[in-house]
Design a protein around this motif. Sequence first.
Motif, PDB file in Angstrom:
ATOM      1  N   MET A   1       0.846  -1.339   0.070  1.00 40.42           N
ATOM      2  CA  MET A   1      -0.096  -0.053  -0.041  1.00 40.42           C
ATOM      3  C   MET A   1       0.867   1.195  -0.218  1.00 40.42           C
ATOM      4  O   MET A   1       1.826   1.323   0.678  1.00 40.42           O
ATOM      5  CB  MET A   1      -0.750   0.052   1.205  1.00 40.42           C
ATOM      6  N   LEU A   2       0.643   2.100  -0.847  1.00 35.37           N
ATOM      7  CA  LEU A   2       1.332   3.522  -0.984  1.00 35.37           C
ATOM      8  C   LEU A   2       0.655   4.346  -0.317  1.00 35.37           C
ATOM      9  O   LEU A   2      -0.433   4.871  -0.542  1.00 35.37           O
ATOM     10  CB  LEU A   2       1.659   3.679  -2.606  1.00 35.37           C
ATOM     11  N   VAL A   3       1.349   5.081   0.958  1.00 30.44           N
ATOM     12  CA  VAL A   3       0.795   6.008   1.852  1.00 30.44           C
ATOM     13  C   VAL A   3       1.307   7.415   1.473  1.00 30.44           C
ATOM     14  O   VAL A   3       2.825   7.289   1.470  1.00 30.44           O
ATOM     15  CB  VAL A   3       0.875   5.629   3.254  1.00 30.44           C
ATOM     16  N   LEU A   4       0.730   8.618   1.435  1.00 31.72           N
ATOM     17  CA  LEU A   4       1.015   9.977   1.403  1.00 31.72           C
ATOM     18  C   LEU A   4       0.919  10.382   3.018  1.00 31.72           C
ATOM     19  O   LEU A   4      -0.083  10.495   3.422  1.00 31.72           O
ATOM     20  CB  LEU A   4       0.305  10.569   0.414  1.00 31.72           C
ATOM     21  N   GLY A   5       2.208  10.684   3.332  1.00 33.33           N
ATOM     22  CA  GLY A   5       1.978  11.370   4.654  1.00 33.33           C
ATOM     23  C   GLY A   5       2.326  12.743   4.713  1.00 33.33           C
ATOM     24  O   GLY A   5       3.045  13.380   3.903  1.00 33.33           O
ATOM     25  N   ILE A   6       1.588  13.547   5.427  1.00 35.71           N
ATOM     26  CA  ILE A   6       1.485  15.047   5.506  1.00 35.71           C
ATOM     27  C   ILE A   6       2.163  15.459   6.940  1.00 35.71           C
ATOM     28  O   ILE A   6       1.257  14.971   7.894  1.00 35.71           O
ATOM     29  CB  ILE A   6       0.244  15.417   4.977  1.00 35.71           C
ATOM     30  N   GLU A   7       2.756  16.510   7.158  1.00 37.98           N
ATOM     31  CA  GLU A   7       3.228  16.871   8.522  1.00 37.98           C
ATOM     32  C   GLU A   7       3.147  18.478   8.366  1.00 37.98           C
ATOM     33  O   GLU A   7       3.971  19.061   7.422  1.00 37.98           O
ATOM     34  CB  GLU A   7       4.544  16.377   8.835  1.00 37.98           C
ATOM     35  N   SER A   8       2.571  18.951   9.322  1.00 35.56           N
ATOM     36  CA  SER A   8       2.564  20.495   9.530  1.00 35.56           C
ATOM     37  C   SER A   8       2.150  21.016  11.066  1.00 35.56           C
ATOM     38  O   SER A   8       1.630  22.171  11.023  1.00 35.56           O
ATOM     39  CB  SER A   8       1.552  21.087   8.352  1.00 35.56           C
ATOM     40  N   SER A   9       2.745  20.168  11.853  1.00 41.69           N
ATOM     41  CA  SER A   9       2.201  20.652  12.914  1.00 41.69           C
ATOM     42  C   SER A   9       2.952  21.850  13.611  1.00 41.69           C
ATOM     43  O   SER A   9       2.334  22.289  14.543  1.00 41.69           O
ATOM     44  CB  SER A   9       2.443  19.240  14.040  1.00 41.69           C
TER      45      SER A   9
ATOM     46  N   PRO B   1       3.335  23.054  -3.937  1.00 41.16           N
ATOM     47  CA  PRO B   1       4.569  22.790  -4.831  1.00 41.16           C
ATOM     48  C   PRO B   1       5.286  21.479  -4.134  1.00 41.16           C
ATOM     49  O   PRO B   1       6.164  20.895  -4.878  1.00 41.16           O
ATOM     50  CB  PRO B   1       5.300  24.357  -4.455  1.00 41.16           C
ATOM     51  N   LEU B   2       5.258  21.518  -2.716  1.00 45.03           N
ATOM     52  CA  LEU B   2       6.260  20.673  -2.138  1.00 45.03           C
ATOM     53  C   LEU B   2       5.605  19.349  -2.493  1.00 45.03           C
ATOM     54  O   LEU B   2       6.411  18.241  -2.569  1.00 45.03           O
ATOM     55  CB  LEU B   2       6.148  20.809  -0.715  1.00 45.03           C
ATOM     56  N   LEU B   3       4.207  19.161  -2.423  1.00 47.65           N
ATOM     57  CA  LEU B   3       3.632  17.866  -2.788  1.00 47.65           C
ATOM     58  C   LEU B   3       4.087  17.385  -4.076  1.00 47.65           C
ATOM     59  O   LEU B   3       4.476  16.144  -4.540  1.00 47.65           O
ATOM     60  CB  LEU B   3       2.102  18.148  -2.672  1.00 47.65           C
ATOM     61  N   GLU B   4       3.905  18.345  -5.203  1.00 45.12           N
ATOM     62  CA  GLU B   4       4.250  17.837  -6.554  1.00 45.12           C
ATOM     63  C   GLU B   4       6.084  17.516  -6.702  1.00 45.12           C
ATOM     64  O   GLU B   4       5.963  16.467  -7.312  1.00 45.12           O
ATOM     65  CB  GLU B   4       3.880  19.296  -7.360  1.00 45.12           C
ATOM     66  N   ARG B   5       6.606  18.058  -5.895  1.00 44.59           N
ATOM     67  CA  ARG B   5       8.081  17.803  -5.717  1.00 44.59           C
ATOM     68  C   ARG B   5       8.189  16.299  -5.179  1.00 44.59           C
ATOM     69  O   ARG B   5       8.893  15.458  -5.634  1.00 44.59           O
ATOM     70  CB  ARG B   5       8.841  18.805  -5.024  1.00 44.59           C
ATOM     71  N   ALA B   6       7.565  15.939  -4.218  1.00 47.88           N
ATOM     72  CA  ALA B   6       7.443  14.687  -3.249  1.00 47.88           C
ATOM     73  C   ALA B   6       7.075  13.747  -4.370  1.00 47.88           C
ATOM     74  O   ALA B   6       7.857  12.561  -4.574  1.00 47.88           O
ATOM     75  CB  ALA B   6       6.670  14.657  -2.204  1.00 47.88           C
ATOM     76  N   LEU B   7       5.953  13.914  -5.108  1.00 47.18           N
ATOM     77  CA  LEU B   7       5.495  12.953  -6.210  1.00 47.18           C
ATOM     78  C   LEU B   7       6.679  12.497  -7.143  1.00 47.18           C
ATOM     79  O   LEU B   7       6.895  11.411  -7.451  1.00 47.18           O
ATOM     80  CB  LEU B   7       4.249  13.290  -6.572  1.00 47.18           C
ATOM     81  N   SER B   8       7.089  13.752  -7.588  1.00 47.46           N
ATOM     82  CA  SER B   8       8.076  13.593  -8.701  1.00 47.46           C
ATOM     83  C   SER B   8       9.344  12.862  -8.238  1.00 47.46           C
ATOM     84  O   SER B   8      10.062  11.920  -8.922  1.00 47.46           O
ATOM     85  CB  SER B   8       8.492  15.024  -9.331  1.00 47.46           C
ATOM     86  N   GLU B   9      10.065  13.202  -6.896  1.00 45.96           N
ATOM     87  CA  GLU B   9      11.120  12.467  -6.578  1.00 45.96           C
ATOM     88  C   GLU B   9      10.645  10.954  -6.180  1.00 45.96           C
ATOM     89  O   GLU B   9      11.706   9.929  -6.350  1.00 45.96           O
ATOM     90  CB  GLU B   9      11.786  13.227  -5.228  1.00 45.96           C
ATOM     91  N   ALA B  10       9.518  10.769  -6.009  1.00 46.81           N
ATOM     92  CA  ALA B  10       9.241   9.097  -5.517  1.00 46.81           C
ATOM     93  C   ALA B  10       8.914   8.515  -6.779  1.00 46.81           C
ATOM     94  O   ALA B  10       8.747   7.329  -6.690  1.00 46.81           O
ATOM     95  CB  ALA B  10       8.138   9.094  -4.549  1.00 46.81           C
TER      96      ALA B  10
END
Length: 342
Positions: A1-9, A57-66
């Motif tokens: 299972m591919l999980v997208l994790g988001i951190e902004s606390s 932008p960071l989400l797009e970069r993460a997807l592209s790097e992965a």
Amino acid sequence: MLVLGIESSCDETGFALVREGKELLCNLIASQAELHATFGGVVPELSSRRHLELFVPLLERALSEAKVTLSEVELIAVANCPGLIGALLVGVHGAKALSLALDVPLVGVNHVEAHLYGAMMAHRELPSFPCLGLVISGGHTALWLMKSLGHYELLGHTVDDALGEAFDKVARMLELPYPGGPHIEKLAAQGDSSRFSALRAGQVKGQPLSFSFSGLKTAVLYALQKLEQPLSEQTRRDMAASFQKAAFQDLVQKVGVAAHRHGCKALCIGGGVAANSYLRALFKEQLPELDSFWPTRELSLDNAAMIAGLGYQLFLERGADGLGLETKSRFDHFDQWKEGIC
Ligand code: KG4
Ligand code: ZN
């Protein structure tokens, strides 16, 4: 299972793509340290705005790097507590929007609990339960008995400063930049830890496994004020080493007592202070019988991979949270943590 994790606390925006709770495809973190540096601490409103600017932008970069696309994501895990409420809301609402748009399940993760999972991610096997969990970060310092993933009993917590906060405050006294922990560690490496040997962390009446670092921090201040100014480089090194030793000795002693009392053979350590190499050496030397799970450097500081990793495990155990997921700035140490929920 591919999980997208988001951190902004707090003051770091993170996106990670993790497979099966362990395999890191990408773990991106954008620190806002520079943005807040001139204010001497995190400004909540600025932090929320920066999270918002960085989200897409960071989400797009993460997807592209992965090297994956959004359509491949099968679960979204987001830190929904504890933290700065405005900052958390950016991550949680972004996660809800993605969950709705992609029609994938959403799971909320406690940031502090995720720090403990971060320690397990570098290992092939989970620790043998019951084990101890020690979180030492800039915002939290607490010791838990972990009965299994998601089921914890709080054994002790700080009654004043978090350990990382004490490091940051002592660093400021020694004119070191923020965040001070890594600078103290570096300075201490050349210092004599026996020079200020009277320094001790506090003991909490009636709570033998709780922590108190505020008195230690004040003792450092008073000791420095008595010395000739400006402080010599060697004095700064010796103070960094003496403070670090006093704080860490206290952790080792309390973990030792807790392990004995609860029959634990393993310890998971999480939070920014876990990046300290001297602390690792001290645990190895003084509690060699304890199987210690340390996070890798990238998983010890705030990050989204630990959120994705724990989110996966929680999803397997109790399913998704859905769009009704709440965001909370605090969690009650005593009542709600017993069940591992915030
Ligand atoms: O977990 P974290 O990245 O953020 C919070 O959730 O608080 O922890 C940051 C804290 C800071 O107080 C920082 O000074 C401390 O971790 N820290 C260290 C080291 N690296 C970071 N403390 C001692 N030694 C280090 N090497
Ligand atoms: Zn943290």
